[in-house]
Design a protein around this motif. Structure first.
Motif, PDB file in Angstrom:
ATOM      1  N   PRO A 124     -22.252 -56.139  69.029  1.00  0.00           N
ATOM      2  CA  PRO A 124     -21.997 -54.936  69.842  1.00  0.00           C
ATOM      3  C   PRO A 124     -20.505 -54.616  69.988  1.00  0.00           C
ATOM      4  N   VAL A 125     -19.680 -55.660  70.150  1.00  0.00           N
ATOM      5  CA  VAL A 125     -18.238 -55.430  70.265  1.00  0.00           C
ATOM      6  C   VAL A 125     -17.683 -54.870  68.962  1.00  0.00           C
ATOM      7  N   GLY A 126     -18.106 -55.429  67.837  1.00  0.00           N
ATOM      8  CA  GLY A 126     -17.626 -54.940  66.554  1.00  0.00           C
ATOM      9  C   GLY A 126     -18.047 -53.510  66.284  1.00  0.00           C
ATOM     10  N   LEU A 127     -19.297 -53.191  66.547  1.00  0.00           N
ATOM     11  CA  LEU A 127     -19.761 -51.827  66.331  1.00  0.00           C
ATOM     12  C   LEU A 127     -19.059 -50.844  67.263  1.00  0.00           C
ATOM     13  N   GLY A 128     -18.928 -51.222  68.545  1.00  0.00           N
ATOM     14  CA  GLY A 128     -18.328 -50.308  69.514  1.00  0.00           C
ATOM     15  C   GLY A 128     -16.842 -50.066  69.278  1.00  0.00           C
ATOM     16  N   TYR A 129     -16.079 -51.133  69.142  1.00  0.00           N
ATOM     17  CA  TYR A 129     -14.636 -50.972  68.996  1.00  0.00           C
ATOM     18  C   TYR A 129     -14.258 -50.410  67.629  1.00  0.00           C
ATOM     19  N   ASN A 130     -14.975 -50.798  66.589  1.00  0.00           N
ATOM     20  CA  ASN A 130     -14.680 -50.210  65.278  1.00  0.00           C
ATOM     21  C   ASN A 130     -14.993 -48.719  65.260  1.00  0.00           C
ATOM     22  N   ALA A 131     -16.090 -48.326  65.904  1.00  0.00           N
ATOM     23  CA  ALA A 131     -16.415 -46.902  65.978  1.00  0.00           C
ATOM     24  C   ALA A 131     -15.362 -46.148  66.787  1.00  0.00           C
ATOM     25  N   LEU A 132     -14.906 -46.734  67.905  1.00  0.00           N
ATOM     26  CA  LEU A 132     -13.858 -46.085  68.693  1.00  0.00           C
ATOM     27  C   LEU A 132     -12.556 -45.981  67.911  1.00  0.00           C
ATOM     28  N   LEU A 133     -12.237 -47.033  67.150  1.00  0.00           N
ATOM     29  CA  LEU A 133     -11.004 -47.016  66.358  1.00  0.00           C
ATOM     30  C   LEU A 133     -11.045 -45.891  65.325  1.00  0.00           C
ATOM     31  N   VAL A 134     -12.185 -45.746  64.659  1.00  0.00           N
ATOM     32  CA  VAL A 134     -12.303 -44.703  63.633  1.00  0.00           C
ATOM     33  C   VAL A 134     -12.277 -43.321  64.269  1.00  0.00           C
ATOM     34  N   LEU A 135     -13.057 -43.104  65.315  1.00  0.00           N
ATOM     35  CA  LEU A 135     -13.149 -41.775  65.930  1.00  0.00           C
ATOM     36  C   LEU A 135     -11.843 -41.374  66.594  1.00  0.00           C
ATOM     37  N   ALA A 136     -11.197 -42.313  67.299  1.00  0.00           N
ATOM     38  CA  ALA A 136      -9.957 -41.978  67.994  1.00  0.00           C
ATOM     39  C   ALA A 136      -8.856 -41.582  67.029  1.00  0.00           C
ATOM     40  N   ASN A 137      -8.834 -42.155  65.850  1.00  0.00           N
ATOM     41  CA  ASN A 137      -7.802 -41.803  64.876  1.00  0.00           C
ATOM     42  C   ASN A 137      -8.162 -40.550  64.089  1.00  0.00           C
ATOM     43  N   LEU A 138      -9.434 -40.385  63.742  1.00  0.00           N
ATOM     44  CA  LEU A 138      -9.815 -39.227  62.951  1.00  0.00           C
ATOM     45  C   LEU A 138      -9.769 -37.928  63.752  1.00  0.00           C
ATOM     46  N   GLN A 139     -10.001 -38.001  65.064  1.00  0.00           N
ATOM     47  CA  GLN A 139      -9.957 -36.777  65.858  1.00  0.00           C
ATOM     48  C   GLN A 139      -8.530 -36.281  66.070  1.00  0.00           C
ATOM     49  N   ASP A 140      -7.546 -37.128  65.853  1.00  0.00           N
ATOM     50  CA  ASP A 140      -6.142 -36.742  65.994  1.00  0.00           C
ATOM     51  C   ASP A 140      -5.379 -37.245  64.775  1.00  0.00           C
ATOM     52  N   GLN A 141      -5.711 -36.692  63.620  1.00  0.00           N
ATOM     53  CA  GLN A 141      -5.137 -37.183  62.376  1.00  0.00           C
ATOM     54  C   GLN A 141      -3.646 -36.905  62.264  1.00  0.00           C
ATOM     55  N   GLY A 142      -3.170 -35.895  63.011  1.00  0.00           N
ATOM     56  CA  GLY A 142      -1.748 -35.585  62.933  1.00  0.00           C
ATOM     57  C   GLY A 142      -0.863 -36.687  63.479  1.00  0.00           C
ATOM     58  N   SER A 143      -1.390 -37.509  64.388  1.00  0.00           N
ATOM     59  CA  SER A 143      -0.598 -38.590  64.976  1.00  0.00           C
ATOM     60  C   SER A 143      -0.800 -39.925  64.277  1.00  0.00           C
ATOM     61  N   MET A 144      -1.608 -39.956  63.220  1.00  0.00           N
ATOM     62  CA  MET A 144      -1.858 -41.210  62.514  1.00  0.00           C
ATOM     63  C   MET A 144      -0.616 -41.642  61.741  1.00  0.00           C
ATOM     64  N   THR A 145      -0.362 -42.930  61.766  1.00  0.00           N
ATOM     65  CA  THR A 145       0.717 -43.518  60.990  1.00  0.00           C
ATOM     66  C   THR A 145       0.129 -44.319  59.832  1.00  0.00           C
ATOM     67  N   MET A 146       1.011 -44.849  59.000  1.00  0.00           N
ATOM     68  CA  MET A 146       0.541 -45.636  57.865  1.00  0.00           C
ATOM     69  C   MET A 146      -0.318 -46.826  58.284  1.00  0.00           C
ATOM     70  N   PRO A 147       0.074 -47.635  59.293  1.00  0.00           N
ATOM     71  CA  PRO A 147      -0.807 -48.741  59.691  1.00  0.00           C
ATOM     72  C   PRO A 147      -2.159 -48.270  60.203  1.00  0.00           C
ATOM     73  N   ASP A 148      -2.203 -47.102  60.880  1.00  0.00           N
ATOM     74  CA  ASP A 148      -3.476 -46.600  61.390  1.00  0.00           C
ATOM     75  C   ASP A 148      -4.466 -46.357  60.258  1.00  0.00           C
ATOM     76  N   VAL A 149      -3.982 -45.870  59.120  1.00  0.00           N
ATOM     77  CA  VAL A 149      -4.868 -45.594  57.989  1.00  0.00           C
ATOM     78  C   VAL A 149      -5.530 -46.883  57.504  1.00  0.00           C
ATOM     79  N   TYR A 150      -4.753 -47.942  57.384  1.00  0.00           N
ATOM     80  CA  TYR A 150      -5.324 -49.202  56.917  1.00  0.00           C
ATOM     81  C   TYR A 150      -6.264 -49.811  57.950  1.00  0.00           C
ATOM     82  N   PHE A 151      -5.964 -49.651  59.229  1.00  0.00           N
ATOM     83  CA  PHE A 151      -6.869 -50.187  60.248  1.00  0.00           C
ATOM     84  C   PHE A 151      -8.158 -49.380  60.319  1.00  0.00           C
ATOM     85  N   VAL A 152      -8.092 -48.083  60.077  1.00  0.00           N
ATOM     86  CA  VAL A 152      -9.324 -47.293  59.982  1.00  0.00           C
ATOM     87  C   VAL A 152     -10.150 -47.768  58.798  1.00  0.00           C
ATOM     88  N   ASN A 153      -9.488 -48.071  57.684  1.00  0.00           N
ATOM     89  CA  ASN A 153     -10.187 -48.586  56.510  1.00  0.00           C
ATOM     90  C   ASN A 153     -10.867 -49.916  56.823  1.00  0.00           C
TER      91      ASN A 153
END
Length: 333
Positions: A39-68
């Protein structure tokens, strides 16, 4: 996965109590991960992906790899119940599956492991490039996204060896050449070399270069366009976590390959230890899907702000939104 059946025919009755204790330890560890880690993996990974994709303009290079890595973590968390509760060799499996399903799960697991390890290695190399040449834009968000696409494609191609093994197991009677491809040790050797040794050497090389740069105090350190200093702590923590949790899995693959090349059967006194190490390493590998997003949450300063903006953009009513914001405030706390 935790059955003592393989030891019944070895004549090693004294190993049965040790096997029973190992079975209990693995069962408790796996059930704990399924109850908490999944549950922790599904929840936090989903939040990590959604929080970065909804504001792609503020994403940095490390954010892209962590989303991956978060996408790979979502797949690993989804595969965990099938791997930990349904193997055909398990003494307490809740279900069984066919050889086709087994190969599919194995291929998906290998793809996620390759994506995770190579994302970590490329993050280290791009961080060094960003530190050394901050204004070249070689490690930009645009380039990182295309690199991540190539990582997924390369992982699929590398895992193709498992598919070849499955296909040849069905057509070996008609194609003599497939007889040489029926041994899974060859696929294990490929995974150890491509999935662990290559990214491991890349990470080691990148960390050495990063350590040399950090010793030099230059005017570029005051550049406002450089990455946040907290990224270094996040990088080191991620590298240590990923390689620490995945190393036992690749060591067991290496040990299995070495035993197969020697051509000798495993002695009864060592069989229980090998089975225990293999199953425990698989559990540790799955746990990486829950640990990495927690590290990102604790060490990334921008993630709480992204999560708040995500909640504000959620299309819901006042009552449900207030309830969601209260839950998010607890997560941020």
């Amino acid at each position: 996965m935790w059955s003592c059946g393989p030891l019944n025919g070895t004549g090693r009755g004294e190993d049965q109590p040790l096997c029973q204790h190992s079975q209990l330890v693995l069962s408790a560890f796996s059930l704990l991960y399924l109850a908490v880690g999944v549950p922790v993996g599904l929840g936090y990974n989903a939040l990590l992906v959604l929080a970065n994709l909804q504001d792609q303009g503020s994403m940095t290079m490390p954010d892209v790899y962590f989303v991956n890595m978060a996408v790979a973590g979502l797949v690993l968390s989804a595969l965990a119940p099938a791997h930990l509760l349904g193997p055909s060799a398990s003494g307490w499996a809740l279900w069984g599956f066919s050889s086709e399903a087994h190969v599919t799960l194995l291929v998906l697991f290998n793809v996620c492991s390759l994506v995770t390890m190579y994302s970590t290695a490329l993050l280290s190399l791009d961080y060094y490039i960003e530190r050394a040449l901050p204004r070249t834009y070689m490690s930009s968000v645009y380039n990182s996204r295309h690199v991540c696409g190539f990582v997924w494609g390369g992982a699929l191609l590398t895992s193709f060896s498992s598919l070849l093994f499955y296909i040849c197991s069905h057509v070996a009677a008609r194609i003599v050449e497939c007889a040489k491809m029926q041994h899974p040790e060859a696929a294990d050797a490929i995974m150890v070399f491509i999935g662990y040794l290559v990214p491991g050497l890349a990470v080691l090389y990148a960390l050495v270069l990063i350590s040399r740069i950090r010793k030099e105090d230059t005017p570029l350190d005051q550049d406002s366009g450089r990455l946040d200093p907290s990224v270094h702590r996040l990088l080191v923590a991620t590298v240590c976590t990923q390689f620490g949790l995945w190393t036992p899995h690749y060591l067991t693959l290496l040990g299995h390959t070495s035993l197969a090349l020697r051509g000798g059967a495993v002695a009864g006194q060592h069989l229980g230890t090998l089975l225990f190490a293999k199953d425990l390493s698989r559990c540790l590998a799955f746990s990486s899907s829950a640990v990495t997003p927690l590290l990102y949450r604790c060490l990334n300063r921008s993630f709480p702000g992204k999560l708040r903006r995500l909640v504000k953009k959620m299309p819901c009513g006042r009552q449900s939104c207030s309830a969601d914001q209260a839950g998010v405030q607890q997560v941020l706390a």
